[in-house]
Design a protein around this motif. Structure first.
Motif, PDB file in Angstrom:
ATOM      1  N   GLU C  46       0.826  -1.191   0.000  1.00 13.48           N
ATOM      2  CA  GLU C  46       0.000   0.000   0.000  1.00 13.48           C
ATOM      3  C   GLU C  46       0.867   1.250   0.000  1.00 13.48           C
ATOM      4  N   ARG C  47       0.448   2.227  -0.790  1.00 15.24           N
ATOM      5  CA  ARG C  47       1.182   3.485  -0.828  1.00 15.24           C
ATOM      6  C   ARG C  47       0.648   4.389   0.268  1.00 15.24           C
ATOM      7  N   ASP C  48       1.527   5.225   0.737  1.00 21.38           N
ATOM      8  CA  ASP C  48       1.273   6.025   1.908  1.00 21.38           C
ATOM      9  C   ASP C  48       0.617   7.352   1.508  1.00 21.38           C
ATOM     10  N   PRO C  49      -0.643   7.600   1.896  1.00 20.78           N
ATOM     11  CA  PRO C  49      -1.328   8.801   1.417  1.00 20.78           C
ATOM     12  C   PRO C  49      -1.151  10.014   2.337  1.00 20.78           C
ATOM     13  N   VAL C  50      -1.045  11.175   1.747  1.00 19.43           N
ATOM     14  CA  VAL C  50      -1.065  12.414   2.508  1.00 19.43           C
ATOM     15  C   VAL C  50      -2.025  13.372   1.799  1.00 19.43           C
ATOM     16  N   ALA C  51      -2.988  13.871   2.547  1.00 20.01           N
ATOM     17  CA  ALA C  51      -3.947  14.801   1.955  1.00 20.01           C
ATOM     18  C   ALA C  51      -3.296  16.157   1.790  1.00 20.01           C
ATOM     19  N   THR C  52      -3.424  16.741   0.625  1.00 18.22           N
ATOM     20  CA  THR C  52      -2.806  18.043   0.396  1.00 18.22           C
ATOM     21  C   THR C  52      -3.599  18.776  -0.685  1.00 18.22           C
ATOM     22  N   ALA C 573      -7.443  17.571  12.715  1.00 19.78           N
ATOM     23  CA  ALA C 573      -8.416  16.917  11.840  1.00 19.78           C
ATOM     24  C   ALA C 573      -8.152  17.303  10.396  1.00 19.78           C
ATOM     25  N   MET C 574      -7.797  18.560  10.196  1.00 22.07           N
ATOM     26  CA  MET C 574      -7.590  19.010   8.817  1.00 22.07           C
ATOM     27  C   MET C 574      -6.389  18.329   8.164  1.00 22.07           C
ATOM     28  N   THR C 575      -5.379  17.981   8.933  1.00 25.42           N
ATOM     29  CA  THR C 575      -4.241  17.299   8.314  1.00 25.42           C
ATOM     30  C   THR C 575      -4.644  15.895   7.857  1.00 25.42           C
ATOM     31  N   THR C 576      -5.679  15.368   8.460  1.00 30.47           N
ATOM     32  CA  THR C 576      -6.169  14.070   8.011  1.00 30.47           C
ATOM     33  C   THR C 576      -7.146  14.224   6.853  1.00 30.47           C
TER      34      THR C 576
END
Ligand code: MGD
Ligand code: MGD
Ligand code: SF4
Ligand code: SF4
Ligand code: SF4
Ligand code: SF4
Ligand code: SF4
Ligand code: MO
Lengths: 315, 265, 843
Positions: C46-52, C573-576
């Motif tokens: 699995e690739r590691d997701p980051v919300a941006t 929460a927003m970083t998630t």
């Protein structure tokens, strides 16, 4: 290399060399069988063919393997066999290489073997060489013909053409080698007879093959003319004005077929038509087969390229 | 020809040759075809896959609703990044077709990828079984470890969907994102399609979105005359091709492939 | 960095209208495909997701970036974004190429040798910041902070707040310019003059008809993904008809039902003719007539609707379709037909962009378009042309005590250059510096901006920026070695957007504000540093600390201060989530119709202005006393609009159309109270482009345009885009024009103006109107690294085979800005990109 032409010069050379080698061996073997397997004019032809034949096949195959980029993976071909012309062809090829090398070895002087046993083995192998040589010669054409997505190739006649051309160039290779290496004493009448006799057989066969090849080409063009759509458009590439027209008409047809055909006919005709004598200078036996071989190569070039440069029309 | 018929030597050679050929043919037909050894790829794990559901047939397929396509190439780049596809080659691409004469002109878009054919010519010709059809979902896949890069399949595919990976030296093409769909994710290009033109699903399921679209729209496949039975369907595709320039009424056609291959072959 | 399960959990709860995110249904044989996860193609891990959030164009779409072994490998849309519906465009996904651009600048560079010579040495951040601090502090201490000029392109909302609203004011300089003159200032000005607020949004979700003047929304636009996605849905699912006016067949034109070929710069005439038809054929009846109640059409704010109709009919009487045909080449019959169809299909959305506004008559054309939407009742209604809705971030405002801001008078162009210049005229800054009468900056710093390339007259820009006697010290803040950075004294390697904290305020296509943040997917490469962090440090070094020490802290505090984001759990929460919209909010339509009650008006300082019908608060407008306020009146108190409260219409008081930068009333001003005072016609009129009046045979009009796979000078280092973009290396010429000039497909031509000449090869195509040559605005780069220009940047990495040999495209494109001069639209100061006359000949 053209973009969109995955098969480049290595593959074209391979198709030519493998075909020519297969043709050489096939011709050699049939000559041997025709001559009953013993000595004589047919034997010397057979011997030249046998000794020279494996080289082009092996060289072509090596070229091909290195074209694959990762040569060792080529072994994967021999982990399976399926109905792919390439799979069948690879097995044929492998088999043929082994057979043709053994066949060639049998023409070397083996003092410890009695001549009789040797020639018996030669004959046995020749029986195997003819069909396996033809298989290789044909498969190079079947390989191309197998795909509807290549309208230029997709006809049984390409296999036919490649087979005839293979034998014709194979024959040419024999004539050529013989002309280079045969130490003939024309002042000795027997030798003279045998030289010209075998020369006649070779040249006559070659003329015949050239005739057939021209016929097959004619059929190819003719049917392309009579059809509609992809094939018709694809064939335009070799028709006057097409991208490969010059290669085709000058290289393949004129240089490779018509001119050698006319020259050979010129020498063959006296004997063929009114039982005259066949005499051709050695220089002719060098130049004509060269032309045939160049033409044979150009035929592969034109056909392989044309097939890759043309596709189905429409979406 | 007649004259030549007179030479018995040659005729004999010929008959022999013919015999050889026939023998060869028999040999070919008679040869036992070994079962393909296409090693199941590492990625064939079916944890969330349709195929895991017992007794249900799966044939993945795509509907490309060209009416929705805005020609944005997001799919092209999504696919490039999903697989780090090297420059110059594409698993997916979008062609533009421009036609007509001023002022009556138009431009249409044609997103392309492997059709995952039901009669895949690429599989037929692959000598190593590196290209194979996955029984569980009908995806046509390439086993890179087996492929010898002979490029035969590239010729066989009527859609120019295959390419030689210049970095890895194997032949590659769209694989319907096996690694994603087997985990219940839409293919990458579908996931990002800005116009919502790419729809993916199970064609064997009459209730799937793709089946329903096919049932209720005028759909077409590319080059159906090839007999490949593509599993990528198009709604409202423009079949105009550069060859149509030969028609007097559509002289002006320009196909832009947006690939290194400028020609649509 | 963040937990994927949480992304999905939280994401799923926000995923209204995002079917892809629905959990798998019980229907055994049908998979519902999810989004928001990805796996490595070869290993299956699995690739590691980051919300941006993407930052490759002003649209700023919410995204998820995936990592493999701490490398960014893939970027896709964030399925929780209602704006983008989880989609990302081609450019957005090519961000992977940008972050690992082998030509990225990864350490501060100081020039060696002459400016622009291309010789650099690596220096430490400490040395670099010391030098900057020394210079800035000296100027500040000497009371000349305005000699620090800061010039930026489009930047994130948080960069705008942190730098423009906190750092620079705290330092004391107001010599700050943006690039809005290059892009939108004519549109914005026209909007400010009519409805006050300046960002418009087009409600494709509800519309039934789209009428487009010069927008390429399917390829460009500052809200591209959000709008093009919805437009495509509208066209297919609801059969919405679309008509596009353009000088060339853009993809937007090709997706339209009709592409109407129009002569450059003449849209305004067609729009006026359409208004003529609407008025004369009584097509305004109904919604249009209703909306006229909220419009000012005559000098009298109390005019009746009948009077307004009369005034419009009178004004438009001579603007007949036949008149417009003579100007625009659009057949009168077609104008009539389209007008009738458009006016009879409600709601309809009139859209427009720089095709009409980046011209000599841009503001008038855009105002005419506003009028067209108004008289058919298609303003701020569901399905119409709406006032954009964007998030309101509450951010920390920095030190209490800020010095009085001083600025050099070089931001608004030369005397008389534009009537309003409500937005700065950045494209004249270099010329103003050269001319020198208003003073010159000592330090010129630019950020997210490529002045040399993106403005007109590239050669003069180069000459001036290179001249050390004009500008003693130049600083480029950029991750990339672009044409301007090459002329800097110091290059500060900014962190790339995938390495930064930010918050964003993109417009919502559904009229509900969406709050998005950006966070580092990976730490900055090399020694790159987020310039926002650098600003915090500079403030610290100059002893005016901002109250937060990093962009992260700034964004964190903002998320925790802002009601919508605070409610979901603030920064953490927003970083998630990455993105969040107000769950309770309803779409904002008819914002002008809010009734204002007695109580709201009975506040200290609020007075009524009889002449305009405006209630305003003189205290908030900075007027000395109520007396003064009454005496001067609303219109003539300099900043009165700042105190605007409400508009009296008939016997009711409405919130009205709130002014933003001029003292317009709360009416939708078809009749502009601002322009009439400047001596200009108050109702929209057509002025022809002076240079187009007499064209010689070999003179063509040069149009520049956006391409869907490039952003202006920002993405040419992305190989995935460059290889798609190769087809755009030509100038488009119509066969008729080509024939007249004896040119054929593929020929090289010279384009000449007074500034010089460029060479390009042409494509002879039926997709462009005769008399025009169209060239994309992205090409012809001479720096920016190997993929863009074929030239390695200083300290660029050597690539290993086979990748370096795989770059197969050539960089033969031409850049049009060598031959386009810096010229202003006369009302707003907008740079004119679409109407330059060039002499074309075979090269
Ligand atoms: N001919 C023609 N010219 C035009 C236009 C036109 O229509 N025709 N349009 C104009 C318009 S609308 C606009 S908005 C302008 C746009 O022009 P600019 O405002 O100059 O914006 P960009 O070209 O997108 O980017 C400028 C620079 O930002 C730098 N950059 C990229 N990423 C980052 C980052 O993460 N951090 C920092 N600090 N810098 C970064 C790059 O070096 C890039 O060269 O161009 C205008 N120029
Ligand atoms: N892909 C991409 N997207 C972007 C950007 C980008 O660089 N690339 N940049 C962003 C920015 S900063 C901006 S400002 C916007 C710009 O977005 P747009 O303004 O929509 O884009 P443009 O392509 O510059 O111009 C629009 C159209 O105007 C046409 N045109 C030219 N002259 C005329 C005329 O006289 N009449 C009419 N009717 N049409 C005319 C052009 O042919 C073009 O198709 O896009 C934003 N989005
Ligand atoms: S499209 Fe081509 S590569 Fe794909 S399955 Fe069909 S034949 Fe094979
Ligand atoms: S290139 Fe690979 S996949 Fe294609 S036919 Fe050859 S072995 Fe099969
Ligand atoms: S399904 Fe996957 S591999 Fe195929 S085109 Fe789409 S993204 Fe590429
Ligand atoms: S992403 Fe979708 S809309 Fe965009 S080009 Fe591809 S198929 Fe068309
Ligand atoms: S539209 Fe702009 S912000 Fe959105 S994904 Fe594309 S480049 Fe990024
Ligand atoms: Mo812009």
């Amino acid at each position: 290399m053209h973009l969109g032409t995955p098969w480049g010069l290595e593959v074209i050379l391979y198709l030519f060399l493998a075909g020519m080698g297969a043709g050489t061996i096939t011709a050699s073997a049939s000559m041997l069988l025709r001559g009953g397997g013993g000595d004589g004019q047919y034997f010397s032809i057979a011997r030249y063919g046998a000794l020279v034949g494996p080289f082009p096949v092996v060289i072509g195959t090596v070229l091909l393997i290195f074209e694959l980029g990762r040569p060792f993976r080529a072994l994967n071909l021999y982990k399976v066999i399926n109905l792919s012309p390439m799979s069948l062809g690879s097995w044929f090829l492998a088999f043929f290489i082994i057979i043709s090398i053994i066949y060639a070895l049998l023409f070397l002087p083996w003092p410890q073997w009695k001549g009789k046993r040797l020639s018996a083995w030669r004959r046995r192998l020749a029986w195997v060489c003819v069909p396996s040589g033809l298989s290789v010669a044909i498969y190079t054409g079947v390989l191309l013909g197998a795909m509807p997505s290549r309208p230029f190739w997709n006809s049984p006649i390409i296999a036919m053409l490649f087979m005839i051309s293979a034998i014709s160039t194979g024959m040419a290779l024999i004539i050529f080698t013989r002309a280079l290496f045969y130490k003939v004493h024309l002042d000795v009448p027997t030798e003279e007879r045998s030289w010209h006799g075998s020369g006649y057989v070779l040249a006559a066969t070659d003329v015949l093959l050239i005739g057939f090849e021209l016929l097959v080409l004619f059929l190819l063009l003719m049917f392309a003319h009579l059809t509609v759509g992809s094939v018709k458009y694809a064939v335009e590439i070799i028709l006057p004005g097409g991208e490969l027209a010059v290669f085709f008409w000058v290289g393949v047809v004129l240089l490779g077929l018509v001119i050698p055909g006319i020259i050979e006919m010129f020498f063959v005709a006296p004997k063929l038509l009114y039982g005259g004598h066949y005499t051709a200078p050695r220089s002719i036996d060098i130049v004509v087969p060269l032309a045939v071989m160049v033409g044979g190569y150009l035929l592969r070039y034109v056909i392989v390229m044309a097939g890759q440069l043309t596709g189905p029309v429409g979406l | 020809m007649k004259e030549q018929d007179k030479t018995p030597d040659d005729r004999r050679g010929f008959v022999m040759a013919l015999g050889g050929a026939i023998a060869t043919a028999f040999a070919a037909i008679g040869s036992i075809i070994l079962p393909g050894s296409a090693a199941a790829s590492l990625l064939d794990d079916e944890d969330e896959n349709d195929s895991e559901k017992v007794g249900v047939k799966v044939q993945y397929g795509m509907v490309i609703d060209v009416r929705r396509c805005i020609g944005c190439h997001a799919c092209t780049v999504a696919c490039k990044s999903e697989f780090d596809v090297p420059p110059g080659v594409n698993r997916s691409w979008v062609e533009y077709t421009e036609k007509g004469q001023y002022p009556n002109v138009g431009r249409s878009f044609l997103p392309r990828l492997c059709n995952h054919c039901s009669e895949p010519l690429c599989v037929d010709v692959c000598p190593t079984n590196a290209t194979y059809r996955r029984e569980q979902d009908g995806i046509i896949a390439v086993d890179h470890g087996v492929c010898i890069a002979c490029k035969y399949c590239m010729h066989a595919c009527p859609y120019d969907a295959r390419f030689l990976d210049p970095v890895n030296e194997w032949v590659d093409k769209c694989d319907f994102c096996i690694h994603r769909v087997s985990k219940g994710l839409a293919p990458s290009c579908v996931n990002t399609c800005v116009g919502g033109a790419r729809i993916f699903g199970n064609l064997a399921d009459p209730d799937s979105a793709v089946s329903m679209l096919i049932a209720s729209n005028r759909v077409s496949v590319l080059r159906s005359e090839m007999g490949t039975f593509p599993n990528v369907y198009y709604i409202d595709a423009d079949f105009t091709d550069e060859v149509d320039r030969r028609r007097p009424e559509v002289r002006e056609v320009r196909v832009i492939t947006h690939r290194r291959h400028k020609e649509r072959t | 960095m963040i937990n994927r399960r949480n992304v999905l959990k939280l994401g799923a709860t926000t995923a209204i209208g995002v079917p892809l995110l629905k959990t798998k249904k019980a229907r055994a044989h049908q998979v519902e495909y999810e989004a928001g996860r990805d796996y490595a193609y070869l290993s299956g891990t699995e690739r590691d997701p980051v919300a941006t959030t993407c930052a490759l164009c002003p649209s700023r779409c919410a995204a998820i970036a995936y990592k493999e072994n701490d490398y960014v490998v893939k970027i896709e849309g964030n399925p929780a974004s209602k704006r983008t519906m989880g989609k990302l465009c081609a450019k957005g996904q090519a961000g992977v190429n940008q972050i690992y651009d082998p030509d990225r600048i990864l350490t501060p560079l100081k020039r060696k040798g002459k400016r622009g010579e291309g010789k650099w040495e690596k220096i430490s951040w400490d040395t670099a910041l010391e030098e900057i601090t020394d210079r800035l502090k000296k100027m500040r201490d000497q009371g000349e902070p305005e000699k620090f000029m800061f010039h930026h392109g489009w930047i994130s909302a948080s960069a705008d707040r942190l730098i423009n609203k906190v750092f620079l004011p705290a330092y004391g300089t107001g010599t700050v310019a943006s690039n809005s003159c290059l892009g939108q200032s004519a549109r914005l000005t026209a909007h400010e003059l009519t409805w006050g607020g300046y960002e418009d949004s087009w409600d494709f979700e509800n519309t039934r008809y789209v009428l487009n003047f010069g927008s390429n929304v399917m390829e460009a636009h500052t809200n591209h993904v959000a709008l093009s996605r919805r437009l495509s849905i509208a066209q297919v699912d609801r059969n919405v008809k679309m008509v596009t006016f353009d000088v060339r067949l853009s993809n937007t034109g090709s997706k339209s039902d009709v592409w109407i070929q129009i002569q450059p710069g003449t849209d305004c005439a067609v729009v006026l003719a359409m208004c003529h038809v609407i008025m004369s054929e009584e097509l305004y009846r109904g919604a249009g007539e209703e909306f006229l109640a909220f419009c000012q059409v005559t000098p009298d704010p109390n005019a009746s609707t009948a009077e307004k109709v009369r005034a419009l009919k009178d004004h438009l009487a001579s603007f007949t379709p036949e008149w417009a045909e003579g100007i625009s080449g659009v057949p009168a019959k077609q104008i009539r037909e389209i007008t009738v169809e458009f006016a009879n299909t409600r709601p309809a959305c009139v859209i427009s962009s720089r095709g009409v506004s980046a011209q000599h008559n841009g503001v008038q054309a855009e105002r005419a378009i506003q009028m067209l939407a108004a008289i058919t009742g298609n303003i701020d209604n569901p399905g119409g042309r709406c006032l954009g809705v964007l998030p309101e971030w509450h951010y920390p405002t920095g030190p209490e005590e800020k010095p009085a801001v001083r600025k050099l008078d070089i931001l608004n162009g030369f005397e008389g250059e534009s009537v309003l210049a409500a937005h700065d005229i950045g494209h004249q800054v270099f010329n103003m510096i050269k001319e020198g009468s208003a003073g010159r900056p000592e330090v010129y710093m630019w950020y997210n901006y490529n002045p040399v390339f993106s403005n007109g007259n590239s050669q003069r820009n180069i000459d001036i920026l290179k001249d050390e006697s004009l500008i003693p010290f130049t600083v480029a803040v950029t991750p990339f070695y672009d044409e301007s950075a090459a002329l800097a004294d110091l290059i500060l390697p900014d962190a790339m957007y995938l390495e930064c904290f930010d918050f964003e305020d993109g417009i919502s296509p559904d009229q509900i504000a969406e709050y998005a943040i950006r966070q580092p997917v990976v730490p900055p490469s090399g020694e790159a540093r987020d310039f926002k962090d650098v600003c915090c440090e500079l403030a610290e070094r100059m002893e005016f600390p901002l109250g937060f020490d990093s962009a992260e802290a700034f964004v964190e505090q903002t998320c925790n201060l802002t009601p919508v984001t605070k409610k979901v759990g603030g920064f953490n929460a927003m970083t998630t989530l990455g993105v969040r919209s107000d769950q309770e909010a309803k779409p904002t339509f008819y914002s002008y119709k809010k009734l204002i009650n007695e109580e709201q008006l009975n506040k200290e300082g609020i007075i009524f202005d009889e002449a305009s019908g405006v209630f305003w608060n003189w205290q908030q407008a900075g007027v000395q006393s109520e007396q003064d306020a009454i005496k001067q009146g609303y219109r003539h108190s300099p900043d009165a609009h700042k105190g605007y409260v409400a508009q009296k219409i008939g016997d009711k008081v409405y919130s009205g159309f709130k002014p933003a930068r001029t003292n317009k009333s709360g009416y939708f001003e078809i009749y502009s109270s601002t322009l009439i005072e400047k001596g200009l016609p108050a109702l929209p009129v057509y002025t022809s482009i002076p240079e187009h009046k007499e064209l010689k045979d070999n003179e063509l009009i040069l149009t520049t345009f956006r391409v869907n796979v490039q952003t202006l000078s920002r993405t040419q280092n992305c190989k995935w885009l460059d290889e798609i973009d190769v087809e755009n290396d030509h100038g488009w010429i119509n066969p008729k024009t080509a024939k007249a000039l004896d040119l054929s497909d593929g020929d090289w031509v010279k384009l000449k103006t007074d500034l010089g000449e460029i060479k390009t090869h042409i494509i002879v195509t039926h997709n462009v109107v005769p008399g025009v040559i169209a060239i994309s605005s992205h090409g012809g780069r001479w720096e920016y690294g190997r993929y863009a220009s074929g030239k390695k940047a200083p300290y660029g990495i050597e690539l290993q085979a086979p990748y370096d040999s795989l770059m197969w495209w050539e960089n033969e494109k031409a850049h049009p800005n060598w031959v386009i001069d810096n010229v202003s639209e006369p009302i707003s100061g907008q740079q004119r990109w679409m109407d330059t006359v060039v002499t074309v000949s075979k090269a």
